[in-house]
Design an enzyme around this catalytic site. Structure first.
Site, PDB file in Angstrom:
ATOM      1  N   HIS A 156       9.972  62.045  84.098  1.00  0.00           N
ATOM      2  CA  HIS A 156      10.345  63.021  84.540  1.00  0.00           C
ATOM      3  C   HIS A 156      10.583  63.752  85.107  1.00  0.00           C
ATOM      4  CE1 HIS A 156      13.136  61.073  79.678  1.00  0.00           C
ATOM      5  NE2 HIS A 156      12.230  60.680  81.530  1.00  0.00           N
ATOM      6  N   GLU A 249      24.264  60.041  81.648  1.00  0.00           N
ATOM      7  CA  GLU A 249      25.223  61.016  82.022  1.00  0.00           C
ATOM      8  C   GLU A 249      25.372  60.984  83.434  1.00  0.00           C
ATOM      9  OE1 GLU A 249      24.144  63.321  78.174  1.00  0.00           O
ATOM     10  OE2 GLU A 249      24.531  64.173  80.106  1.00  0.00           O
ATOM     11  N   TYR A 259      23.880  71.825  78.543  1.00  0.00           N
ATOM     12  CA  TYR A 259      24.080  70.096  78.366  1.00  0.00           C
ATOM     13  C   TYR A 259      23.922  69.429  77.526  1.00  0.00           C
ATOM     14  CZ  TYR A 259      27.079  70.664  82.492  1.00  0.00           C
ATOM     15  OH  TYR A 259      28.188  71.253  83.479  1.00  0.00           O
TER      16      TYR A 259
END
Length: 382
Positions: A156, A249, A259
């Site tokens: 990530h 998303e 978010y």
């Protein structure tokens, strides 16, 4: 708004050989569109690409190679690339051109950078691309941004790059490094979208001006792992991010907004435990499109060319686990969102990157060792 075709997954047809050429193929989307797919060359774990003004490409390989590639597949290795922390999801990442590249030859690259104590973090550097005859190099390389702090693990990083349409600001996706909670922590820059001046300095009109020096670089917060970021023709910023078990998303990015990760998600944790869905917490921005099962989005382009006239203004997304290219309409949908999947093309391989070429064709990079560079055009254009 265009009427969206009915999407029926069973109609997807994998990439098949074309009778026209042993080197080309066709793929039929699940709404009936047929694409011609021409392989150009292959790579070892390609990650990103961008087009130079002369039509050649710059392509990154995750292990740390940067290549100058002609549209017929001739490759030249570019020297001067920094050492990268290669492993897991880490290595050499994105590459984009400075908005005034034709005058200054500057490029921007992202990469995973090693740190102390088995830690790593994403970094972004700018450098001058020097081409001399048959050789090419990066010179005057300067690191302009780093993830803070460096942490353990190899996932990530995100580190996708995009310049604003006016060329005044560089946007960087900074993943939460599989640590979850940093996405809501204003004292670290993990799980954020970053907005900088091209030299790495902080604009004084970023939204979080009163929450510390580091937070002044943030454009939005509460993100997970964003592997695509792009501006549309209206100047709006879009980014997609991977959910956990479900809940990928596509987000319309607004300055100063949160978010929601990891507080809300339309997916579930990997251990099966529930995460509250977005509607339960309206203070967080909800996605404009969401996918369960996941597509594992990677690469994003907002199409503006003439080769696919019906796609103008729409998003094209690569899918890793979906092994597909996904066409998404951007515009008001029946459910009130601003994005909806139109068609999916089963490519038979993980798609890491998508780009629009200078002639309006679409280009894609397959993931992993042997990943091919593909040129996509409408089949009826052949």
């Amino acid at each position: 708004m265009r009427i969206r075709p009915v999407v029926i997954a069973a109609l997807a047809v994998p990439l098949v050989a074309s009778n026209a050429s042993a080197q080309s193929a066709t793929v039929i989307g699940n709404a009936g569109t047929t694409l011609s797919v021409a392989p150009v060359t292959d790579f070892n774990e390609p990650w990103a690409m961008t087009f130079l003004p002369d039509g050649n490409l710059l392509v990154t390989e995750k292990s740390g190679n940067l290549l100058l590639v002609s549209q017929d597949g001739e490759k030249t290795k570019i020297s001067g690339v920094p050492n990268v922390a290669y492993g897991g999801q880490g290595g050499l990442g994105d590459i984009v051109l400075h908005p005034q590249f034709s005058e200054n030859d500057r490029v921007y690259i992202s990469f995973a950078e090693p740190g102390d104590g088995n830690t790593r973090g994403a970094a972004v550097a700018s450098a001058t691309l020097v081409r001399d005859g048959g050789s090419a190099s990066l010179e005057n390389l300067q690191v302009i941004w780093r993830q803070q702090p460096k942490v353990t693990g190899e996932g990530h990083y995100s580190h996708r790059l995009a310049f604003s349409p006016d060329g005044e600001h560089l946007f960087i996706t900074s993943g939460e490094r599989q640590k979850q909670t940093p996405a809501q922590d204003m004292e670290v820059n993990l799980g954020k979208i970053i907005r900088l001046d091209p030299d790495g300095s902080t604009p004084d009109d970023n939204p979080f001006q009163d929450q510390g020096e580091l937070a002044q670089t943030f454009w939005s917060v509460g993100h997970r792992n964003m592997l695509g970021i792009a501006f549309d023709g209206e100047g709006r910023l879009w980014a997609h991010e991977m959910g956990p078990r479900g809940g990928d998303e596509l987000n319309l990015i607004k300055p100063g907004e949160n978010y929601g990760w990891p507080v809300v998600s339309n997916g579930r944790n990997y251990n099966g435990s529930d995460i509250p869905d977005h509607p339960t917490r309206p203070e967080f921005e909800a996605p404009e499109a969401s996918w369960t099962p996941v597509i594992s989005p990677a690469g994003l382009v907002i199409y503006s060319g003439g080769v696919f006239p019906e796609w103008q203004g729409d998003a094209v997304i690569g899918g890793l686990s979906a092994r597909a290219i996904i066409h998404v309409e951007l515009g008001e949908q029946e459910d009130g969102t601003l994005a909806g999947e139109v068609e999916r093309f089963d490519m038979g391989a993980r798609i890491r990157e998508v780009e629009q070429g200078p002639d309006g064709a679409l280009w894609a990079l397959e993931d992993r060792a042997g990943g091919r560079l593909l040129k996509l055009t409408p089949a009826d254009a052949d």
